[in-house]
Every structure is written in structure tokens, then in C-alpha cells.
Write an enzyme that holds these catalytic residues in place. Structure first.
Site, short mmCIF file in Angstrom:
data_model
loop_
_atom_site.label_atom_id
_atom_site.label_comp_id
_atom_site.label_asym_id
_atom_site.label_seq_id
_atom_site.Cartn_x
_atom_site.Cartn_y
_atom_site.Cartn_z
N ASP A 148 -10.56 29.46 100.77
CA ASP A 148 -11.99 29.66 100.94
C ASP A 148 -12.44 28.78 102.10
O ASP A 148 -12.26 27.56 102.05
CB ASP A 148 -12.71 29.26 99.64
CG ASP A 148 -14.22 29.42 99.73
OD1 ASP A 148 -14.72 30.46 99.28
OD2 ASP A 148 -14.89 28.50 100.24
N GLU A 205 -10.69 35.27 102.84
CA GLU A 205 -11.75 36.27 102.92
C GLU A 205 -11.77 36.88 104.32
O GLU A 205 -11.34 36.24 105.27
CB GLU A 205 -13.11 35.62 102.69
CG GLU A 205 -13.31 35.04 101.33
CD GLU A 205 -14.42 34.02 101.37
OE1 GLU A 205 -15.55 34.37 101.08
OE2 GLU A 205 -14.14 32.86 101.74
N CYS A 209 -13.36 35.05 83.08
CA CYS A 209 -13.78 36.23 82.31
C CYS A 209 -14.26 37.37 83.20
O CYS A 209 -14.54 38.46 82.72
CB CYS A 209 -14.89 35.86 81.31
SG CYS A 209 -16.46 35.47 82.10
N ASP A 252 -15.84 25.96 95.51
CA ASP A 252 -14.95 26.42 96.59
C ASP A 252 -13.58 26.81 96.05
O ASP A 252 -12.97 27.77 96.51
CB ASP A 252 -14.80 25.34 97.66
CG ASP A 252 -16.12 25.06 98.38
OD1 ASP A 252 -16.91 26.01 98.54
OD2 ASP A 252 -16.35 23.90 98.78
ZN LIG Z 1 -16.54 33.28 82.61
#
Ligand SMILES: [Zn+2]
Length: 421
Positions: free
Chosen positions: A185, A269, A339, A365
């Protein structure tokens, strides 16, 4: 495999050389701009894109025109190459890789290329180079050239002239020594953060240059414009800019060498998009004017730096037998790697990430870098990706348990990739 490498040296031109080099640079710039204006007028009139071959024929006409007789004094090959540069700029634009070509301005650093090795001679033993219509010019022989010389580019920057000698040579197929896959990043407060939690420190070394720059800029503003003392102050300012450029180049080289030596797959990225968006991301919810000023400074310094960072990582990894990937940057800073919950509120501050659903907590980051690696692994597992199997193999070799699937990678797998070594 064939390794292409450029060796750059400072030229030591005499007064006549310098005037001639400036003239040649001007002629190439003129041809580039004239061709660009022609393309624009032609397009406005409803015409089709003028291909390089047709443009090169027009160039012959310009060289023999009574309006621009000085063009005939400049060497033909670099002039043709200026047209090739424009053609490539258009092709990059058509392919969506670059913005629309812009006119070249005087004093922004000239450069021109001799594409044919028959047109010039390099004598490393005597530290001199022969260029058509210029003769022998000495250069600072700071390192040995390796490989067969293919072409050379002459360029000027901050009042100095350089020659970049491009070579090709056959080298043994590299065997990667590193086996880890890592996401990166890039940012303003930290130059780059990796998904394993390590990072390249901010650019404190630029502070003293910045202070010097401010000092000489103030000095310049107090002098009478174009006076002797003003010119002296201006030369100092130019010099500081050059020092900043050198420090940046050095910094990026060290960072990319370290990262490419330690990892077999590096995912970043999409750096083109990062360049456009990172300013807003870099300053959100950061209290204090100091931080803002520092961010502004680092951003100014790195404006061109991220693209160069990616370019160097790409070829250095390739030389080491590794791989470089760019992945879409959307929401990498807001997605929970645990998640998958995407929420602006996950990002508590510039540096803190706390998932509002599962309470996963990490440096923001690092979270960005983990998401980048996650995306890269998901991309590799898609059957349409030709290089996928090779790169996925490297990612898998990190340890036997990692199997990127089309559905994406789960946190438990991720941890093994990142922390199992
Ligand atoms: Zn989460």
C-alpha cells in the site's frame, strides 16, 4: 532471458557542443509539437489519425522547406524518433494508458534519441562518445557498460547533459530465492506499507533539502530580477531541485531493491489511479496543520515517484524471477480483510482500522496492503489469466496450505501466506 539495461553518464560538452545540443533538442521539440498540432488540426477538420509512416514523409518536406531551413542541420534519426515518441504517446492514449499528448515546452528538459547504433560510437576506454554532426564528446565514466549497445538517448536536466546508453545481453534464467507473496500500500505518511506489517519510513531526509530550497527561494525573491545576484540565487535553487531529484531516485531504488529481493510476488494498487486519488485519502481526518504541511511536501516529492516505484519493482522482480501485479484500488482502505465488510466507518483515522462488524483491528495501511494481496491472489486464480498458473504457483509455494480460489481467499489462508515464514 534477455536483459535490457540502461547505463547513464554525465556528458562533459564544451561550449560549442552545448549550443549544438540545445539546437538539436529544440529541433526535436519543434518537430514533435508541429506534428502534434497537425494531428489536432486534422482531427478538428474531421480527418483520420495520421500514421507514423505518413508523418515521416511530411518531415522530409519540413527539412527541405525554406521556412525551417535549420531543421536540415539537425540529425535526421532523432527527428524521426521525435515523431515515433508522439506516435507512442497517441497509442498509449488510445489504449487508455495515458492522458492526451501535450506540447513540449522549452526549458523543461530536452531529450532526443539516436535509435540506430550505426549512427554513433561509444569508446568506454577513452570515456568519449561520437555523435553525428557533433563529433566526440567526453563523459564521466562512472561504471562499466554491459551488453550490446542498441541505442542512446541524450537528455538535459538542471543545466547538465546526460547520455543514457541502452544495452541488451543474454543472462541466465533467474531462479527466485524469495518465495513470499506480499501486497503493498503506497501512501504519504509512509512511502510504502507491506501486508506483512513492515514499511518503508517516511521521507524525513527530504526536510533539509526543503529548508535549503525555501532559503534560496526567499533569497531569489529579494533580488532584482535578471540581475547578477538573482541569477546566482536561481542557480542555487536549480541545484537544490537537482539534489531533491537525486535523493528521490536513490530512495526509490533502495526501496524497490529491498522489496524485490525479499519477495517473489508483489501486488500494488493500480498506481495510475493512486497518483490521482491519494491526496484526498492521505489527509482525511488528520488533525494538526503540521501533518498537513508534511503530507503536502511528501506528496510534492512523490508526485512522480509512485509510477517510478512500480516501474522499478516490475523490472527488478522480473530480473529476480519474480512477478509484479497491479490490482484495482477501490475500497482497499475500507474493506475488512477478516469478514469482508466494506464501510467508511471501518477507517477510524488515518492510521487506525477497526471493523464495525467483527472488530478486526490493525494499522490501516497494513489493511490496505492485505486487501491488495487478497485481490491479486483472487485474480490469479481466474482461468483467463495466462500468467496466473505461474504466479499462483509462487504464491502457493509460500506454503502448501495456500490455494487461491475463485471465491477469494479466506483470512485463515491469508495469515498463512503472510506470517507462516
Ligand atoms: Zn470485519
Amino acid at each position: 532471458m534477455i536483459r535490457r539495461q540502461a547505463f547513464k553518464y554525465e556528458l562533459m560538452p564544451n561550449g560549442l557542443h552545448q549550443r549544438t545540443l540545445r539546437r538539436f533538442g529544440g529541433a526535436c521539440r519543434f518537430v514533435f509539437n508541429k506534428a502534434l498540432a497537425l494531428q489536432q488540426d486534422n482531427r478538428a477538420a474531421g480527418g483520420k489519425f495520421i500514421r507514423y509512416e505518413s508523418m515521416a514523409k511530411l518531415l522530409t518536406g519540413w527539412r527541405h522547406s525554406s521556412e525551417t531551413p535549420w531543421l536540415a542541420d539537425a540529425p535526421n534519426h532523432p527527428l524521426q524518433h521525435a515523431l515515433k515518441d508522439l506516435d507512442r504517446a497517441y497509442q498509449n492514449f488510445f489504449a487508455g494508458r495515458a492522458d492526451f499528448p501535450t506540447f513540449k515546452k522549452k526549458g523543461r528538459g530536452d531529450s532526443f534519441r539516436y535509435p540506430d547504433a550505426k549512427q554513433f560510437k561509444v569508446e568506454p576506454g577513452n570515456a568519449r562518445i561520437f555523435l553525428p554532426k557533433l563529433g566526440w564528446i567526453r563523459y564521466r565514466n562512472s561504471r562499466d557498460i554491459a551488453g550490446t549497445i542498441k541505442n542512446i538517448t541524450v537528455s538535459s536536466k538542471a543545466g547538465k547533459w546526460f547520455v543514457s546508453i541502452q544495452t541488451e545481453r543474454e543472462v541466465a534464467e533467474p531462479v527466485p530465492t524469495a518465495i513470499s507473496a506480499v501486497g503493498a500500500d503506497v501512501g504519504i505518511d509512509r512511502f510504502v506499507t507491506l501486508s506483512d506489517g513492515s514499511f518503508v519510513a517516511p521521507l524525513d531526509s527530504f526536510k533539509k533539502h526543503q529548508q535549503r530550497l525555501a532559503k534560496y527561494q526567499r533569497r531569489m525573491s529579494r533580488k532584482v530580477k535578471f540581475s547578477h545576484n538573482w541569477k546566482k540565487a536561481k542557480a542555487k535553487v536549480t541545484r537544490v531541485h537537482r539534489d531533491i531529484g537525486n535523493a528521490r531516485a536513490d530512495f526509490i531504488h533502495k526501496a524497490t531493491t529491498t522489496i524485490s529481493n525479499n519477495h517473489a510476488l508483489v501486488a500494488v494498487e493500480d498506481l495510475k489511479i493512486v497518483n490521482m486519488t491519494r491526496s484526498s485519502k492521505g489527509t482525511i481526518e488528520t488533525p494538526g496543520t503540521n501533518v498537513r504541511a508534511k503530507a503536502g511536501l511528501n506528496r510534492a516529492i512523490l508526485d512522480q515517484g509512485w509510477g517510478e516505484f512500480g516501474r522499478q519493482l516490475d523490472y527488478k522482480l522480473y530480473w529476480n524471477g519474480g512477478f509484479f501485479m497491479q490490482v484495482p484500488a477501490h475500497y482497499t482502505s475500507q474493506t475488512c480483510p477478516c469478514c469482508g465488510h466494506v464501510d467508511k466507518a471501518n477507517r477510524k483515522s488515518q492510521s487506525a482500522f477497526l471493523c464495525t462488524v467483527c472488530w478486526y483491528e490493525n494499522n490501516a495501511d497494513v489493511v490496505g496492503a492485505i486487501n491488495v494481496l487478497d485481490r491479486a491472489l483472487a485474480q490469479l486464480s481466474q482461468p483467463s489469466n495466462e500468467e496466473g498458473p505461474d504466479m499462483a504457483r509462487i504464491a502457493c509455494e509460500v506454503n502448501g496450505a495456500v490455494r487461491p480460489s475463485a471465491a477469494g481467499t479466506h483470512r485463515s489462508d491469508m495469515q498463512e501466506v503472510l506470517y507462516a515464514q
